[in-house]
Design an enzyme around this catalytic site. Sequence first.
Site, PDB file in Angstrom:
ATOM      1  N   HIS A 270      -1.457 -29.742   4.748  1.00 30.38           N
ATOM      2  CA  HIS A 270      -3.036 -30.509   5.007  1.00 30.38           C
ATOM      3  C   HIS A 270      -4.341 -30.144   5.166  1.00 30.38           C
ATOM      4  O   HIS A 270      -5.050 -31.168   4.034  1.00 30.38           O
ATOM      5  CB  HIS A 270      -3.259 -29.728   6.613  1.00 30.38           C
ATOM      6  CG  HIS A 270      -1.876 -29.291   7.926  1.00 30.38           C
ATOM      7  ND1 HIS A 270      -1.066 -30.463   7.803  1.00 30.38           N
ATOM      8  CD2 HIS A 270      -1.375 -28.329   8.099  1.00 30.38           C
ATOM      9  CE1 HIS A 270       0.099 -30.418   8.599  1.00 30.38           C
ATOM     10  NE2 HIS A 270      -0.122 -29.075   8.798  1.00 30.38           N
ATOM     11  N   ASP A 321       5.606 -33.035   8.950  1.00 28.51           N
ATOM     12  CA  ASP A 321       5.047 -32.611  10.242  1.00 28.51           C
ATOM     13  C   ASP A 321       5.943 -32.086  11.129  1.00 28.51           C
ATOM     14  O   ASP A 321       7.485 -31.308  11.555  1.00 28.51           O
ATOM     15  CB  ASP A 321       3.624 -31.679   9.977  1.00 28.51           C
ATOM     16  CG  ASP A 321       3.429 -30.743  10.881  1.00 28.51           C
ATOM     17  OD1 ASP A 321       4.212 -30.092  10.594  1.00 28.51           O
ATOM     18  OD2 ASP A 321       1.561 -30.871  10.456  1.00 28.51           O
TER      19      ASP A 321
END
Length: 456
Positions: A270, A321
Amino acid sequence: MTIEISASQMLSARGWLHDAKISIDAEGYVVDIAPNDGQCDHSVGVLLPAMGNVHSHSFQRAMAGLAERRGPTAIDDFWTWRQVMYRFLELLSPDDIEVIAAQVQMEMMEAGYAAQAEFHYLHHAPGGKIYDQLDETSLRHFKAAELTGIGYTHLPVLYMQGGLDGRPLEGGQTRFGCDLQQFSDLYESLAARLGGMPDDFKLGVAPHSLRAVSSEGLELALSLSPIGPIHIHAAEQIGEVREVVEILGSRPVRWLLDHMPVDARWCLIHATQMEPEETLALARSGAVAGICPITEANLGDGIFDGHRFLGAGGMIGIGSDSNVRIGLTEELRMLEVSQRLRDGKRSILTDDQTLSNGRYLYERAARGSARALGRNAGRIEVGALADFIALDLNSPVLGALREDAILDAWIFAGTDDIVTHVWSAGRHMVRDGAHVNRHEIQAAYSELNVRLRGRL
């Protein structure tokens, strides 16, 4: 046995080739690239190096769409979404985990991914009870990967505490938790089992985040995996950054760079909440930034500073994800258009040498993803693994286009159904747009979905 593939257009490590063929040996490596002589096993329109998916929590695919209602307060964010996830995972058995993993891997391959890194933290039974086999749920992912033929990097997650204050795990988190000895035992068991897996399967390690591991946990994780990939969540949410600053005295990425040997083996997942100085320092470290644009948008994580990071020579990888959507072109497109929305400009992620926005994104993500997976892939050249995808030149989106224009059109105007074939380490697992085991995998997943959703 050598397999040969010819392509009208092929994006090699040296650039575009036309009417070329590639030879793959029995171990799944490229052994030759030459002009096409018409004597090939397979003929395709466009051949590209395939992407690896750097970050996946496979089980969350089965809850996709179930957390799109506002919570009990006026503010709904990552933290309220997480509560839905914790309730959902209480329903999952090892059999369920295997079925979902196979579905996710199949969807990834049909979207154009040839390899996957699974950030795996669902270790135990509901309530934290340890299975008779400590690595039970990890083995379910291994079995799924053998069925789907995807290139696989397993990242067992060390998850020790509920926050930097050391509070204990509670609720759904108890399925994640390991103390140092348990995690060491888990890793050693997986390392022993890896010898029975395909040669391109890899094992790394994933200390979950600075919130969830102690300093001793970080040191253990590094000692267990001295040469394998190291992945960690970092700087995803403002709340996380505040907690790390309050307890550790600096921002998450800055703390990792100052206190850990962050280098090309690391992938920081991220990193959407970085200051400019952190962004530049991370780029210089050689670590990969694992960007998951669809999930980051879905959870309100923020926008990765791609222009600054890539401009400083940083390496990026793409992950799905939460798997709320599995779409390779959508991930790349969202990475670019989020920069455009923020900066009010167009064609931001490119440079003077690669004017094509699509090619710049694709090549850098393919190479960065391979690095993050510890995989000799991400490019088409002799000596690399045969991780390839083929695109349909007869698609209306690609008709009459050549070279870089193909990537621009596919990523910004097309969809993943333009992918016709996928090879992973030479394993030809997607043919004419469908995975070879689609019927079996899809039937099991459909049955599971009906059963699970009936219990919610």
